[in-house]
Structure formats: structure tokens, C-alpha cells
Design an enzyme around this catalytic site. Structure first.
Site, PDB file in Angstrom:
ATOM      1  N   CYS A 120       0.846  -1.184   0.000  1.00 23.19           N
ATOM      2  CA  CYS A 120       0.000   0.000   0.000  1.00 23.19           C
ATOM      3  C   CYS A 120       0.889   1.244   0.000  1.00 23.19           C
ATOM      4  O   CYS A 120       2.104   1.158   0.152  1.00 23.19           O
ATOM      5  CB  CYS A 120      -0.931   0.006   1.211  1.00 23.19           C
ATOM      6  SG  CYS A 120      -0.066  -0.066   2.777  1.00 23.19           S
ATOM      7  N   CYS A 127       3.098   1.833   2.976  1.00 17.49           N
ATOM      8  CA  CYS A 127       4.220   0.908   3.081  1.00 17.49           C
ATOM      9  C   CYS A 127       5.368   1.373   2.192  1.00 17.49           C
ATOM     10  O   CYS A 127       6.541   1.286   2.559  1.00 17.49           O
ATOM     11  CB  CYS A 127       3.797  -0.495   2.655  1.00 17.49           C
ATOM     12  SG  CYS A 127       2.229  -0.993   3.360  1.00 17.49           S
TER      13      CYS A 127
END
Lengths: 322, 77
Positions: free
Chosen positions: B10, B13
């Protein structure tokens, strides 16, 4: 609650900009400044308060609490914890695995997953700002009930075998939860406020600008005619339309705000907000990694029906502000 | 130093991964940085919210992206 701001902005419009409040331009400019400041104040306070509470409920702790409950009481707890546990859709898979691995029943897990995206500080802030405390509270209560009922039904359907087998084989490691002191919690909450405001301010301004333009100029009757509370299909259509959209509730604020100002039924706008957050297609794709299509479909149908019912309820309870 | 950034890809991240790389090079730390995207591998660390940071096998935090200064502090402990 915001009469002082209303009057202050009237002074701004008439004395600083030299516009009359009776003109369309004056009324639009007033709406823009008033609404922007009001929403920023409310959002700031709400995000700060909820983030502070959330710092006490990391998912690891929520998981431990939930293992002590079952039955209806468990669904209720799961739904409530869904409000205060910080979690974004990209974490839904590890969170799901963590719950299953801890032996938390599927019904409770879904109560959590349904309520969590629906009831949040942003939705609460906009409702509080636009319609007051009573309506905002009804929204929270319906979000919790939706989670409880959805979870109970999914639990009753005994769909444990619709979870991918490998999930049951996984062993979750133990990790220590960070201990935060008061200062760190305040920092965590402030960081969240900064983070969210930074992410949405532009959209918010565009949305409010749009709403302001509409406020002064567009005939509210037009949209009210097609999507107003009297059209029985409006709620259904807006719920279905929202599924492919991906946005967190924060991104839907300006849209909902603009729609409601255009005369769209508040229940219709709320269904749209709820469906965008709770039934997002990208989240389904992520969840597909851990659950089979049949359970995903069940989840979508049950949650969808619930959202539509809530939408009608709101349209029934509140007449448009037109 | 063995550093693992836990996250299935994501946006948060990715930004943590970037910050960790910047922090290590600014601190001149010799580190082996690996991005773990495999979910079963992530949950083995006991992490339920991504992104998370693991340094030498120990989870330092999860569920948020701290500032670069905070990351530097964690890495130089």
C-alpha cells in the site's frame, strides 16, 4: 453552535469584501468561508479526540479483548471496538488473519469489519456540522447496529469453510505492543490530524467551493427532483454507484456536503458515504486473498441491504433542508 | 543490520520503505533492507496493521509511518 462564526463571516462578506448578503455572490462567498472554517474546526477536534482514544486500542489489544466475548454481546463489542481501533483497508487482510488465528468467531470479525469503516470521525464531524448532534448520534448508532446485525447473520450462516484453508494453518507471532505515554499519545493524535488535513484539504475546498456555487446559484429543485427523499430509488442507486469508487469517508465529505446542499436526501447521501467506505471494490479484492467469493458476496449483500435500509430511515426521519 | 519493512504494497508501506532507505544512508548504517510483501510472512511477526518495521528480528512499530527523525532514532538505538 456556530452562530458566532456565521456572524463573523457575515461581517467579513459585508465589510471586507463589500458584498451584500442579499446578493447571490455575497451569499455564496459567505457560505464558502463559513463552511470551510466550520468543517476544519470540527474535523480537527474530532480527529484529535478519536485518534487519542485510538492510541489505547491497537489491534493487538482489541483482539485480546474480543477473545473473551461471544454471542450477541461479542458482536456488540466487536462493532464498538471497530470504531476505536485504528485500521486502514490495506491492513484488513493481516487483521482478518489475526482475528481468525486468535479464535475469534467469524461473525464477530465481520461485525468489526462492517462498523469500522462506516463509523468514523469524519462522517461524525460532517453530520455534526450540518445536522447537529442528534442526527450524528443516530448515524453512529445505525453504523453499530448494522455491524452487529451483519455479523450475527454471517455468524449464523456458518461460513467458516468459506475462509481460505491456509488462513487456519497460519501461526501468528507474538509482538510487543508499544507502550505510549501521554505526550506520545497527543503526538500520535496531532500527527493524524496533520496527516488527514494534508491529504484532503484540496478536495475539501473544491467540494465546498462547488457547494458554495450551488448554494448561491443552482436551483435546488432540480437535483431534489431526481435524488431527493421522495424518489424511492435514489438510495438504492447511490449505494450501488458507490461500490466501485474507492475512497475513505474523508474523501466523500465534500461530495456528501455538496449533494445535501443540492437538495439530495440526507439518507441518500449517507448511503453513498457508507457504501463508498464499507463496500469498496479494492477492499474486496484484498479480502479475496483470505476468504472465498461466496463469503465476500454474502458480506456485500448483507451490508448493502443494511446501508439501503439506513438510507431510507434517514430520508424518512429528516426532510430536506430546502 | 537486518531491516525488514512489512507491507503488502500500500501507499504507506512504500513511503516507509523510502524513509527507511533514506534514514540508513544518511546515518551511514550498513543495512540489508528487505521489503516483505507476503502476508503469511508478515503475520508471523505478529503484526496486524501495516506498515511495520522489523530490525534484527524485532518488531519496532506497526500501523504507522513515523517521521524520518523518529526512524533514525530507532535505527541508531
Amino acid at each position: 453552535m456556530f452562530i458566532w462564526l456565521d456572524q463573523l463571516m457575515q461581517l467579513l462578506v459585508t465589510n471586507v469584501f463589500g458584498l451584500s448578503m442579499d446578493t447571490r455572490l455575497g451569499s455564496s462567498v459567505h457560505f464558502f468561508f463559513y463552511d470551510t472554517i466550520k468543517i476544519i474546526i470540527l474535523l480537527g477536534i474530532m480527529i484529535f479526540a478519536i485518534s487519542y482514544i485510538r492510541s489505547y486500542f491497537p489491534p493487538e489489544r482489541t483482539k485480546k479483548i474480543l477473545t473473551r466475548f461471544n454471542g450477541l454481546k461479542g458482536n456488540f463489542m466487536a462493532s464498538l471496538l471497530g470504531i476505536v481501533t485504528p485500521f486502514c483497508s490495506c491492513s484488513s487482510v493481516p487483521l482478518f488473519i489475526g482475528f481468525v488465528e486468535a479464535g475469534i468467531p467469524l461473525g464477530l470479525t465481520f461485525s468489526f469489519l462492517i462498523t469500522s469503516p462506516i463509523v468514523n470521525e469524519a462522517a461524525f464531524a460532517i453530520l455534526l456540522g450540518t445536522f447537529g448532534f442528534k442526527i450524528a448520534t443516530i448515524y453512529v448508532v445505525s453504523g453499530v447496529l448494522l455491524g452487529v446485525l451483519g455479523g450475527v447473520i454471517i455468524g449464523k450462516l456458518k461460513m467458516e469453510k468459506e475462509v481460505e484453508e491456509y488462513v487456519y494453518q497460519l501461526k501468528m507471532g507474538e509482538s510487543e505492543v508499544e507502550q505510549l505515554n501521554h505526550k506520545e499519545r497527543v503526538n500520535f493524535a496531532l500527527e493524524n490530524v496533520k496527516d488527514i488535513v494534508k491529504r484532503i484539504w484540496l478536495f475539501l475546498l473544491i467540494g465546498i467551493g462547488l457547494g458554495a456555487a450551488i448554494h448561491g446559484y443552482a436551483p435546488a429543485a432540480l437535483l431534489a427532483k431526481y435524488a431527493g427523499p421522495d424518489n424511492p430509488f435514489a438510495v438504492l442507486v447511490s449505494t450501488v454507484l458507490a461500490i466501485p469508487l474507492y475512497s475513505n469517508a474523508l474523501g466523500t465529505i465534500p461530495i456528501a456536503e455538496a449533494l445535501i446542499n443540492k437538495g439530495v436526501g440526507i439518507g441518500t447521501a449517507l448511503s453513498f458515504m457508507m457504501a463508498t467506505t464499507a463496500l469498496s471494490a479494492p477492499e474486496m479484492i484484498l479480502l479475496r486473498k483470505v476468504i472465498k467469493p461466496k463469503l465476500i458476496a454474502t458480506f456485500v449483500v448483507i451490508t448493502g441491504i443494511g446501508i439501503v435500509i439506513v438510507g431510507y430511515l434517514f430520508n424518512f426521519l429528516i426532510n430536506p433542508i430546502a | 543490520m537486518e531491516i525488514k519493512v512489512l507491507g503488502p504494497g500500500c501507499k504507506k508501506c512504500q513511503s516507509l520503505d523510502k524513509l527507511v532507505r533514506e534514514a540508513t544512508s544518511e546515518l551511514n548504517i550498513q543495512a540489508n533492507i528487505e521489503k516483505v510483501e507476503d502476508i503469511p510472512a508478515i503475520v508471523q511477526y505478529g503484526v496486524m496493521t501495516t506498515p511495520g518495521l522489523v530490525v534484527d528480528g524485532k518488531v519496532k512499530f506497526s500501523g504507522r509511518v513515523p517521521s524520518k527523525d523518529k526512524i533514525k532514532k530507532i535505527l541508531s538505538e
